[in-house]
Design a protein around this motif. Structure first.
Motif, PDB file in Angstrom:
ATOM      1  N   PRO A  53       0.795  -1.237   0.000  1.00 59.38           N
ATOM      2  CA  PRO A  53       0.000   0.000   0.000  1.00 59.38           C
ATOM      3  C   PRO A  53       0.825   1.283   0.000  1.00 59.38           C
ATOM      4  N   THR A  54       2.128   1.199   0.243  1.00 59.47           N
ATOM      5  CA  THR A  54       2.974   2.395   0.217  1.00 59.47           C
ATOM      6  C   THR A  54       2.821   3.101  -1.124  1.00 59.47           C
ATOM      7  N   SER A  55       2.433   4.377  -1.088  1.00 60.90           N
ATOM      8  CA  SER A  55       2.145   5.093  -2.333  1.00 60.90           C
ATOM      9  C   SER A  55       2.936   6.387  -2.474  1.00 60.90           C
ATOM     10  N   CYS A  56       3.909   6.598  -1.602  1.00 61.45           N
ATOM     11  CA  CYS A  56       4.772   7.778  -1.731  1.00 61.45           C
ATOM     12  C   CYS A  56       6.149   7.432  -1.182  1.00 61.45           C
ATOM     13  N   VAL A  57       7.181   7.772  -1.936  1.00 52.90           N
ATOM     14  CA  VAL A  57       8.564   7.554  -1.506  1.00 52.90           C
ATOM     15  C   VAL A  57       9.287   8.894  -1.560  1.00 52.90           C
ATOM     16  N   ILE A  58       9.932   9.259  -0.455  1.00 53.69           N
ATOM     17  CA  ILE A  58      10.682  10.512  -0.383  1.00 53.69           C
ATOM     18  C   ILE A  58      12.164  10.172  -0.255  1.00 53.69           C
ATOM     19  N   LEU A  59      12.958  10.620  -1.209  1.00 51.51           N
ATOM     20  CA  LEU A  59      14.403  10.394  -1.177  1.00 51.51           C
ATOM     21  C   LEU A  59      15.074  11.636  -0.604  1.00 51.51           C
ATOM     22  N   LEU A  60      15.813  11.452   0.484  1.00 53.74           N
ATOM     23  CA  LEU A  60      16.428  12.590   1.170  1.00 53.74           C
ATOM     24  C   LEU A  60      17.947  12.576   1.080  1.00 53.74           C
ATOM     25  N   ARG A  61      18.495  11.642   0.345  1.00 48.45           N
ATOM     26  CA  ARG A  61      19.945  11.607   0.174  1.00 48.45           C
ATOM     27  C   ARG A  61      20.269  11.185  -1.248  1.00 48.45           C
ATOM     28  N   VAL A  73      13.212   3.450  -4.534  1.00 45.05           N
ATOM     29  CA  VAL A  73      11.926   3.795  -5.140  1.00 45.05           C
ATOM     30  C   VAL A  73      11.023   2.566  -5.227  1.00 45.05           C
ATOM     31  N   GLY A  74      11.648   1.405  -5.385  1.00 42.96           N
ATOM     32  CA  GLY A  74      10.880   0.170  -5.513  1.00 42.96           C
ATOM     33  C   GLY A  74      10.014  -0.153  -4.317  1.00 42.96           C
ATOM     34  N   ARG A  75      10.313   0.458  -3.147  1.00 40.88           N
ATOM     35  CA  ARG A  75       9.469   0.213  -1.967  1.00 40.88           C
ATOM     36  C   ARG A  75       8.041   0.692  -2.206  1.00 40.88           C
ATOM     37  N   GLY A  76       7.863   1.609  -3.156  1.00 43.20           N
ATOM     38  CA  GLY A  76       6.517   2.125  -3.404  1.00 43.20           C
ATOM     39  C   GLY A  76       5.902   1.657  -4.698  1.00 43.20           C
ATOM     40  N   LEU A  77       6.582   0.771  -5.430  1.00 42.87           N
ATOM     41  CA  LEU A  77       6.094   0.356  -6.744  1.00 42.87           C
ATOM     42  C   LEU A  77       5.373  -0.980  -6.734  1.00 42.87           C
ATOM     43  N   ARG A  78       5.166  -1.555  -5.560  1.00 47.25           N
ATOM     44  CA  ARG A  78       4.462  -2.834  -5.492  1.00 47.25           C
ATOM     45  C   ARG A  78       2.969  -2.622  -5.742  1.00 47.25           C
TER      46      ARG A  78
END
Length: 308
Positions: A53-61, A73-78
């Motif tokens: 269900p993760t629908s947003c990924v924020i990259l801070l580094r 990014v793949g954590r949110g593409l399932r």
């Protein structure tokens, strides 16, 4: 970052390497249950962690390797399995990149190969005149120091290309199975094999993917965008059918419906001289499962389940 979200009234949890196994398990459980809405981690959940269900990924580094960026990014593409996560409707994933990874490595879709052609060699780069960093050739701003890169004019007088036409790849044509528009309104599409079928159906602004096979209950495969649902239904067919069955059923496209098939279809089907054996098979599969399909979709579309 977790403190900032909590201060803004958005419940968040933090995962890092110094937490005990129990502490980490409790935070992950709170995220899975919806008790917290944001999960911040420091190089712990980059890969191997899945919560569809993760629908947003924020990259801070920034990431030095594109493979690392893809993993993050793949954590949110399932995609979401409606049976595992009832009531959850996921149509996309928003990626917010504050770490300049996409500027350094390009976006994910740039590596997609739709024609089975593999690239060789390294991507072209250039050197930033301010910080000497190696950056992508097409960058107009250095992703590391922020220097604006002035484009050099082409002294050879070459003209810019114009008139590009972008075309969308038709997933229907790339499937091993033949997908048919059941009623000519693009709201119900089905493909069949010998023992299984897949379908996508449009209702109230969303597509629903449904799969069926002999001797088993229907399964809701996904909810969301047309292309995503089509891919899920096509995967279902590829799982429960073979390339041989796909090839053989495609042969029905050049055959007239059998007399037995016509017995299960409305009388008007006999007057449809363009009806094929394959289309008739899809229509029969739909007629036999129409009520179950409707019940499955309506149950998934109720406001109570969407808000669950």
């Amino acid at each position: 970052m977790a403190e900032a979200f909590n201060a803004a009234g958005i419940p968040a949890g933090l995962i890092h390497g110094e937490l005990s196994a129990d502490e980490r398990r409790n935070i992950l459980g709170a995220y899975a249950s919806g008790e917290i809405a944001v999960l911040v981690n420091v190089a712990v959940l980059t890969e191997g962690f899945d919560h569809p269900p993760t629908s947003c990924v924020i990259l801070l580094r920034p990431s030095s390797c594109k493979s690392t960026m893809i993993q993050m990014v793949g954590r949110g593409l399932r995609t979401v399995d409606p049976e595992e996560h009832p009531g959850v409707v996921k149509t996309d994933c928003v990626v917010l990149d504050f770490g300049t990874s996409s500027l350094m490595h390009g976006t994910l879709e740039q590596d997609v190969d739709l024609d089975d052609r593999s690239a060789s060699g390294s991507a072209p780069t250039k050197t930033c005149p301010d910080c000497d960093a190696e950056i992508p050739l097409g960058a107009r701003e250095c992703p590391l120091c922020g220097a604006l890169l002035v484009e050099q004019k082409d002294e050879g007088g070459a003209e810019a290309l114009e008139g590009f036409v972008m075309t969308e790849i038709d997933l229907l044509k790339r499937s091993s199975f033949q997908w048919v528009d059941l009623f000519g309104d693009e709201a119900a599409l089905m493909a069949t094999g010998f023992t299984a079928w897949g379908g996508i159906f449009w209702m109230d602004g969303l597509w629903y993917a449904v799969g069926g096979r002999r001797g088993a209950q229907l399964r809701l495969l996904g909810i969301g965008e047309r292309a995503v649902c089509l891919a899920q239904a096509d995967d279902w067919l590829n799982t429960h059918e073979s390339d041989e069955s796909a090839f053989k059923t495609r042969g029905w496209l050049g055959q007239a419906p059998t007399e037995k098939q016509l017995q299960y279809l409305p009388p008007s089907a006999r007057q449809d001289y363009g009806l094929t054996r394959y289309h008739a098979s899809a229509l029969i599969s739909f007629r036999f499962n129409k009520r179950a399909i409707r019940q499955l979709i309506q149950a998934a579309a109720t406001p109570e389940r969407r808000a669950a």
